[in-house]
Design a protein around this motif. Sequence first.
Motif, mmCIF file in Angstrom:
data_model
loop_
_atom_site.group_PDB
_atom_site.id
_atom_site.type_symbol
_atom_site.label_atom_id
_atom_site.label_comp_id
_atom_site.label_asym_id
_atom_site.label_seq_id
_atom_site.Cartn_x
_atom_site.Cartn_y
_atom_site.Cartn_z
ATOM 1 N N GLY A 154 15.975 5.134 -12.811
ATOM 2 C CA GLY A 154 14.882 4.875 -11.888
ATOM 3 C C GLY A 154 15.399 4.389 -10.547
ATOM 4 N N VAL A 155 14.663 4.698 -9.495
ATOM 5 C CA VAL A 155 15.032 4.277 -8.143
ATOM 6 C C VAL A 155 13.775 3.785 -7.441
ATOM 7 C CG1 VAL A 155 16.953 5.909 -7.983
ATOM 8 C CG2 VAL A 155 14.678 6.613 -7.212
ATOM 9 N N SER A 156 13.926 3.271 -6.232
ATOM 10 C CA SER A 156 12.754 2.861 -5.461
ATOM 11 C C SER A 156 11.923 4.097 -5.113
ATOM 12 C CB SER A 156 13.181 2.147 -4.179
ATOM 13 O OG SER A 156 13.740 3.068 -3.255
ATOM 14 N N ALA A 157 10.647 3.884 -4.860
ATOM 15 C CA ALA A 157 9.745 5.003 -4.573
ATOM 16 C C ALA A 157 10.218 5.802 -3.361
ATOM 17 C CB ALA A 157 8.326 4.487 -4.353
ATOM 18 N N TYR A 158 10.677 5.101 -2.326
ATOM 19 C CA TYR A 158 11.137 5.796 -1.130
ATOM 20 C C TYR A 158 12.384 6.619 -1.400
ATOM 21 C CZ TYR A 158 13.074 6.653 3.490
ATOM 22 O OH TYR A 158 13.611 7.265 4.590
ATOM 23 N N THR A 186 13.721 0.774 -11.151
ATOM 24 C CA THR A 186 12.537 0.590 -10.308
ATOM 25 C C THR A 186 12.002 -0.823 -10.473
ATOM 26 O OG1 THR A 186 12.017 2.919 -10.732
ATOM 27 C CG2 THR A 186 10.327 1.600 -9.655
ATOM 28 N N VAL A 187 11.967 -1.292 -11.727
ATOM 29 C CA VAL A 187 11.496 -2.649 -12.021
ATOM 30 C C VAL A 187 12.479 -3.677 -11.468
ATOM 31 C CG1 VAL A 187 10.883 -4.276 -13.849
ATOM 32 C CG2 VAL A 187 10.286 -1.846 -14.077
ATOM 33 N N ILE A 188 13.773 -3.436 -11.675
ATOM 34 C CA ILE A 188 14.792 -4.346 -11.138
ATOM 35 C C ILE A 188 14.661 -4.431 -9.621
ATOM 36 C CG2 ILE A 188 17.274 -4.733 -10.847
ATOM 37 C CD1 ILE A 188 17.706 -3.305 -13.523
ATOM 38 N N ASN A 189 14.463 -3.282 -8.992
ATOM 39 C CA ASN A 189 14.289 -3.220 -7.541
ATOM 40 C C ASN A 189 13.111 -4.080 -7.098
ATOM 41 O OD1 ASN A 189 13.084 -1.942 -4.989
ATOM 42 N ND2 ASN A 189 15.075 -0.934 -5.087
ATOM 43 N N LEU A 190 12.016 -3.980 -7.830
ATOM 44 C CA LEU A 190 10.793 -4.697 -7.485
ATOM 45 C C LEU A 190 11.007 -6.206 -7.512
ATOM 46 C CD1 LEU A 190 7.721 -4.480 -6.902
ATOM 47 C CD2 LEU A 190 7.365 -4.538 -9.372
ATOM 48 N N ILE A 211 0.828 -1.207 0.000
ATOM 49 C CA ILE A 211 0.000 0.000 0.000
ATOM 50 C C ILE A 211 0.861 1.255 0.000
ATOM 51 C CG2 ILE A 211 -1.630 1.372 1.367
ATOM 52 C CD1 ILE A 211 -2.828 -1.294 2.339
ATOM 53 N N LEU A 212 1.814 1.336 0.919
ATOM 54 C CA LEU A 212 2.632 2.544 1.050
ATOM 55 C C LEU A 212 3.567 2.734 -0.143
ATOM 56 C CD1 LEU A 212 3.419 2.270 4.860
ATOM 57 C CD2 LEU A 212 1.898 3.906 3.755
ATOM 58 N N THR A 213 4.122 1.649 -0.647
ATOM 59 C CA THR A 213 4.965 1.763 -1.831
ATOM 60 C C THR A 213 4.144 2.223 -3.026
ATOM 61 O OG1 THR A 213 6.442 0.020 -1.029
ATOM 62 C CG2 THR A 213 6.546 0.540 -3.372
ATOM 63 N N GLY A 214 2.918 1.718 -3.124
ATOM 64 C CA GLY A 214 2.025 2.146 -4.204
ATOM 65 C C GLY A 214 1.702 3.623 -4.121
ATOM 66 N N VAL A 215 1.417 4.094 -2.909
ATOM 67 C CA VAL A 215 1.122 5.519 -2.717
ATOM 68 C C VAL A 215 2.324 6.376 -3.099
ATOM 69 C CG1 VAL A 215 0.643 7.284 -0.973
ATOM 70 C CG2 VAL A 215 -0.638 5.141 -0.958
ATOM 71 N N LEU A 216 3.504 5.959 -2.664
ATOM 72 C CA LEU A 216 4.722 6.709 -2.985
ATOM 73 C C LEU A 216 5.001 6.714 -4.488
ATOM 74 C CD1 LEU A 216 7.161 5.688 -0.092
ATOM 75 C CD2 LEU A 216 5.982 7.867 -0.411
ATOM 76 N N LEU A 217 4.733 5.589 -5.149
ATOM 77 C CA LEU A 217 4.941 5.529 -6.593
ATOM 78 C C LEU A 217 4.035 6.505 -7.333
ATOM 79 C CD1 LEU A 217 5.456 1.735 -7.401
ATOM 80 C CD2 LEU A 217 7.052 3.590 -7.859
ATOM 81 N N VAL A 218 2.786 6.604 -6.880
ATOM 82 C CA VAL A 218 1.865 7.566 -7.489
ATOM 83 C C VAL A 218 2.371 8.984 -7.272
ATOM 84 C CG1 VAL A 218 -0.459 8.544 -7.367
ATOM 85 C CG2 VAL A 218 -0.151 6.067 -7.315
ATOM 86 N N LEU A 219 2.827 9.268 -6.048
ATOM 87 C CA LEU A 219 3.352 10.593 -5.731
ATOM 88 C C LEU A 219 4.573 10.909 -6.587
ATOM 89 C CD1 LEU A 219 3.209 13.096 -3.903
ATOM 90 C CD2 LEU A 219 4.647 11.879 -2.261
ATOM 91 N N VAL A 220 5.468 9.958 -6.722
ATOM 92 C CA VAL A 220 6.667 10.159 -7.539
ATOM 93 C C VAL A 220 6.285 10.365 -8.997
ATOM 94 C CG1 VAL A 220 8.776 9.053 -8.397
ATOM 95 C CG2 VAL A 220 8.185 8.888 -5.975
ATOM 96 N N PHE A 221 5.313 9.606 -9.474
ATOM 97 C CA PHE A 221 4.863 9.750 -10.867
ATOM 98 C C PHE A 221 4.339 11.152 -11.128
ATOM 99 C CE2 PHE A 221 1.815 9.426 -14.327
ATOM 100 C CZ PHE A 221 2.538 8.729 -15.285
#
Length: 207
Positions: free
Chosen positions: A130-134, A76-80, A55-65
């Motif tokens: 790309g990096v992680s959302a955080y 970001t994909v590699i990280n995932l 949930i929190l990673t999803g929220v951060l990804l939207v914010l970053v987008f």
Amino acid sequence: MYQFRRIIMAFCGVVLCGFCVGMLQKANLGVDPFTCFVTGIANLFKSTYSTFYLILTGVLLVLVFILKKHYIGVATVINLFFTGVAADTMHHLLDIILPHPNLAMRSGLMVVAIIFTCLAAALYFTADLGVSAYDAISLIAAYQYRLLPFKYCRMITDSLCVLVGFLFNVTLGVGTIITALFMGPLTQWFRTHLAEPLLTRGQHAMA
């Protein structure tokens, strides 16, 4: 060749970061700030870590987008897909090699993990794929909005995560405090003195 170098840097950085997570888990002397934050929020809602990580990673990804989608990319994909696998693999190997580590061994694992986590972050930040959302939050604050230098932005976000975890009954350790205070400055040092010169040399070689 230059693009290939960036992809290799991003991949190595993400996988190395995963290995370091496994080392920190084995050391058992405190988790990293974002894990602390997620666990605290999960405790608040009496839910599981895995649920609120998504949930929190999803929220951060939207914010970053919305703010700077440039930070969402290949890394970001590699990280995932690779961070968790690398962490589990390292933890499993350490369970075999060091089934019952004493405090000195655990402390050594923690120190090595923190240093190499900063190196890993410097590699995939500099690759700029790309990096992680955080990670993107402090990068956006530092380089897009120029609120403060990156090392201070990272210290602030890490410290806020630790505070949230503390307020919602997450057990903190020395590793948590060290990562919150020193990961930002050490990551910046690795970027300046190792990762950026490495990438620049690759660019010059192309020229």
